[in-house]
Write a protein that holds these residues in place. Structure first.
Motif, mmCIF file in Angstrom:
data_model
loop_
_atom_site.group_PDB
_atom_site.id
_atom_site.type_symbol
_atom_site.label_atom_id
_atom_site.label_comp_id
_atom_site.label_asym_id
_atom_site.label_seq_id
_atom_site.Cartn_x
_atom_site.Cartn_y
_atom_site.Cartn_z
ATOM 1 N N CYS A 299 -5.891 10.889 85.834
ATOM 2 C CA CYS A 299 -6.568 11.707 87.622
ATOM 3 C C CYS A 299 -6.338 13.316 87.095
ATOM 4 N N CYS A 300 -5.641 13.114 86.144
ATOM 5 C CA CYS A 300 -4.994 14.955 85.751
ATOM 6 C C CYS A 300 -5.853 15.495 84.804
ATOM 7 N N PRO A 301 -7.234 16.436 84.905
ATOM 8 C CA PRO A 301 -7.798 16.957 83.236
ATOM 9 C C PRO A 301 -6.534 17.637 82.404
ATOM 10 N N SER A 302 -5.622 18.216 82.770
ATOM 11 C CA SER A 302 -4.824 19.012 82.206
ATOM 12 C C SER A 302 -4.361 18.264 81.179
ATOM 13 N N TYR A 303 -3.680 17.312 81.002
ATOM 14 C CA TYR A 303 -3.179 16.067 80.522
ATOM 15 C C TYR A 303 -3.873 15.551 79.757
ATOM 16 N N ILE A 304 -5.591 14.668 80.269
ATOM 17 C CA ILE A 304 -6.673 14.449 79.832
ATOM 18 C C ILE A 304 -6.626 15.552 78.579
ATOM 19 N N GLU A 305 -6.889 16.949 78.548
ATOM 20 C CA GLU A 305 -7.021 17.415 77.318
ATOM 21 C C GLU A 305 -5.840 17.941 76.399
ATOM 22 N N LEU A 306 -4.594 17.120 76.878
ATOM 23 C CA LEU A 306 -3.527 17.668 76.446
ATOM 24 C C LEU A 306 -3.595 16.302 75.099
ATOM 25 N N VAL A 307 -3.815 15.339 76.264
ATOM 26 C CA VAL A 307 -4.023 14.265 74.757
ATOM 27 C C VAL A 307 -4.962 14.617 74.083
ATOM 28 N N ARG A 308 -5.740 14.944 74.441
ATOM 29 C CA ARG A 308 -7.404 15.264 73.209
ATOM 30 C C ARG A 308 -6.679 15.882 72.143
ATOM 31 N N HIS A 310 -3.516 17.488 71.234
ATOM 32 C CA HIS A 310 -2.780 17.959 70.663
ATOM 33 C C HIS A 310 -1.893 16.254 70.869
ATOM 34 N N LEU A 311 -2.242 15.261 71.687
ATOM 35 C CA LEU A 311 -1.548 13.768 71.260
ATOM 36 C C LEU A 311 -2.233 12.835 71.158
ATOM 37 N N PRO A 312 -3.109 12.991 70.506
ATOM 38 C CA PRO A 312 -4.160 11.960 70.440
ATOM 39 C C PRO A 312 -3.292 10.670 70.284
ATOM 40 N N ALA A 313 -2.179 10.027 69.205
ATOM 41 C CA ALA A 313 -1.250 8.611 69.822
ATOM 42 C C ALA A 313 -1.502 8.077 71.573
ATOM 43 N N LEU A 314 -1.294 9.303 71.556
ATOM 44 C CA LEU A 314 -1.389 8.600 73.232
ATOM 45 C C LEU A 314 -2.058 8.332 74.245
ATOM 46 N N GLN A 315 -4.205 8.720 73.534
ATOM 47 C CA GLN A 315 -5.091 8.268 73.984
ATOM 48 C C GLN A 315 -4.943 6.663 73.965
ATOM 49 N N LYS A 316 -4.466 5.768 73.840
ATOM 50 C CA LYS A 316 -4.567 4.036 74.137
ATOM 51 C C LYS A 316 -3.744 3.773 75.293
ATOM 52 N N LEU A 435 8.403 14.792 75.139
ATOM 53 C CA LEU A 435 8.992 13.184 75.647
ATOM 54 C C LEU A 435 7.311 12.665 75.877
ATOM 55 N N LEU A 436 6.161 12.781 76.217
ATOM 56 C CA LEU A 436 5.202 12.297 75.586
ATOM 57 C C LEU A 436 4.715 12.207 74.661
ATOM 58 N N GLY A 437 5.089 12.981 73.730
ATOM 59 C CA GLY A 437 4.880 12.808 72.076
ATOM 60 C C GLY A 437 5.728 11.621 72.284
ATOM 61 N N ILE A 438 7.152 11.061 72.163
ATOM 62 C CA ILE A 438 7.446 10.167 71.929
ATOM 63 C C ILE A 438 7.700 9.274 72.663
ATOM 64 N N TYR A 439 7.412 8.938 73.629
ATOM 65 C CA TYR A 439 6.366 7.915 74.303
ATOM 66 C C TYR A 439 4.928 6.887 73.328
ATOM 67 N N ALA A 440 4.406 8.319 72.984
ATOM 68 C CA ALA A 440 3.193 7.347 72.346
ATOM 69 C C ALA A 440 3.344 7.707 70.432
ATOM 70 N N LYS A 441 4.465 7.651 69.952
ATOM 71 C CA LYS A 441 5.437 7.201 68.597
ATOM 72 C C LYS A 441 5.653 6.524 68.203
ATOM 73 N N THR A 442 6.439 6.247 69.959
ATOM 74 C CA THR A 442 7.227 5.020 68.901
ATOM 75 C C THR A 442 6.652 3.896 70.236
ATOM 76 N N GLY A 443 5.511 4.028 70.984
ATOM 77 C CA GLY A 443 5.128 2.802 71.782
ATOM 78 C C GLY A 443 6.167 2.227 72.540
ATOM 79 N N LYS A 444 7.298 2.521 73.389
ATOM 80 C CA LYS A 444 7.954 2.697 74.026
ATOM 81 C C LYS A 444 8.050 4.058 74.918
ATOM 82 N N ALA A 445 8.136 3.142 76.271
ATOM 83 C CA ALA A 445 8.144 4.734 77.826
ATOM 84 C C ALA A 445 9.623 3.352 79.020
#
Length: 487
Positions: A299-308, A310-316, A435-445
């Motif tokens: 829902c949050c467009p700032s978060y979507i911009e962050l993923v696009r 800076h954190l592309p690994a989180l996109q999936k 923290l979100l970057g760690i979740y994306a890298k490890t695939g764990k949350a």
């Protein structure tokens, strides 16, 4: 708006005065006198070198409110009336600027150029580690005092001297906007003026409210909308749930005021939020059943911009469900395909989301709406209330606050809710981004459903709110209890 301060008051006042001139049909004829009227002869100009500087700042701050910025200036002698004419012409052909935000260089002139300074705590020690470790040789001893000093013309703000001083006599002086930006998108250019790199920017608006000189603006579309109304076009306002905390009156009277200004219809984005809840709830269950470790909200467009950016690994891991604005805009277009759709909310990043959505024509902020209400001399107590055709559930209105999205999804899922373990990431500061970057890298949350909001406390604390955080939270909680329909 985090805290009430003079920057917010000045921005509100300037847009109010501009809208008054537009409303009276004298914007182009009288705008050149506006800086003089706002700062007349013999008036105080605290923080400026002279009254002429103050008037120049008024002039240049008018540009983004007219939908322009400093790049539109090719000649410093060009009067404001020419820019007003450009704004009115642009509103007819729809050629809005590409950039979302801008920096007013006339106002961006008082922050430190170098981030390190030697204080009087310096003891003039014999070790002189600051001098010997400076890579540019910009530190020397003052012959009279025997204490160290920095040549700011050669200093590169590397901070080595700060780390090496045994007396902690060298202090770090932050630049507020740079410090507030969680992704390093704002830095000084060769002239020492801040520059926003929109390739990195996530439009969280933190820099805008951090700047103590009010030099950072978003490019407004207020006059594009007002001109469309004046031309007799159908214009539908789709209003974000956080509207409940904005004005000290009933929500029906706020909607009535929008109708008085000329909006042909008003639709609550909470209606679209119900569709987001339905789609996101089913998507979450499907992902859980498919063995996905977690899913985040979308829902949050700032978060979507962050993923696009800076954190592309989180996109999936991001939900593919559309935002409430996305669904509400389609409701509005289905209801009246010819109407212009205007999203109203407290968010800078919605301007970017709207660029990717053909169903949204314009975006206005609550701060802009508050100025327009004042320019129209709206008295809420005298306005005819306007009730919604569709009643949305309380949980959909609750999207505006932290925990609202996750709470709504769980309420919708009912008996399946016990399969959902949620986590709230509220406020996209550097630590949370890491923290979100760690979740994306490890695939764990630590949870299978993560709600992410760029603003601390949710949308009710958005950067372009028309009220303070404390007032917004209080009013929102009060108005939310009036929403009786639930899942």
């Amino acid at each position: 708006m985090a805290l009430k301060n003079n920057i917010m008051i000045v921005r509100h006042k300037l847009l109010t005065e501009l809208v008054k001139l537009w409303k009276n049909g004298t914007l182009i004829e009288k705008i050149d006198r506006l800086p003089i009227e706002l700062s007349p002869r013999n008036s105080g100009h605290p923080g400026r070198c002279c009254i002429h500087k103050e008037r120049a700042v008024w002039k240049y701050k008018s540009l983004p409110l007219l939908g322009l910025d400093m790049t539109n200036e090719s000649d410093e002698l060009t009067p404001l009336s020419e820019y007003a004419r450009m704004a009115m012409d642009r509103s007819k052909n729809g050629a809005i600027k590409d950039n979302i935000m801008c920096v007013i260089d006339e106002a961006c002139s008082s922050c430190v150029q170098i981030n390190y300074e030697i204080t009087n705590l310096c003891r003039g020690c014999v070790a002189r580690t600051c001098i010997h470790n400076c890579p540019k040789g910009c530190i020397s001893l003052d012959e009279e005092s025997g204490k160290a000093r920095i040549d700011h013309n050669t200093c590169i703000s590397c901070g080595i001297c700060h780390k090496s001083c045994p007396y902690h006599a060298i202090v770090y002086i932050p630049v507020p906007c740079e410090e507030a930006c969680p992704v390093g998108a704002i830095t000084k250019d060769e002239r020492g003026i801040e520059y926003i790199n929109e390739e990195k920017c996530i439009y969280c608006g933190k820099c805008m409210n951090a700047c103590p000189f009010g030099a950072i603006f978003e490019i407004s579309q207020a006059f594009d909308v007002l001109e469309a109304i004046r031309r007799g076009e159908k214009v539908t306002a789709i209003v974000a749930p956080s509207i409940l905390g904005q004005f000290d009156t009933t929500i029906e009277q706020v909607y009535g005021a929008l109708r008085k200004i000329g909006f042909t219809d008003v639709i609550e984005v909470a209606q679209g939020a119900m569709m987001t809840v339905e789609h996101e709830g089913h998507e979450l269950l499907e992902r859980i059943e498919g063995g996905a470790p977690f899913m985040t909200t979308s829902c949050c467009p700032s978060y979507i911009e962050l993923v696009r950016k800076h954190l592309p690994a989180l996109q999936k891991y991001v939900s593919e469900t559309g935002s409430p604005m996305y669904y509400t805009a389609r409701i509005a277009k289905e209801k009246d395909p010819e109407a212009k759709v205007v999203f109203m909310g407290p968010c800078v990043a919605k301007r970017k989301e709207a660029r990717r959505d053909d169903a949204v024509d314009y975006v206005m902020t609550f701060e802009e709406i508050a100025s327009i209400f004042d320019a129209y001399e709206i008295d809420f107590a005298k306005e005819q209330p306007y009730a919604m055709e569709h009643t949305s559930v309380r949980e959909a209105h609750g999207f505006a606050a932290t925990g609202g999205v996750a709470g709504a999804v769980k309420s919708y899922l009912k008996f399946d809710a016990d399969r959902v373990n949620e986590l709230q990431v509220s406020d996209l500061h550097k630590k949370n981004i890491s923290l979100l970057g760690i979740y994306a890298k490890t695939g764990k949350a630590p949870a299978n459903f993560i709600e992410v909001m760029a603003c601390e406390g949710g949308c009710i604390t958005g950067p372009s709110s028309g009220t303070t955080v404390s007032d917004g939270k209080r009013r929102f909680a009060k108005e939310l209890t009036k929403q009786k329909k639930t899942y």
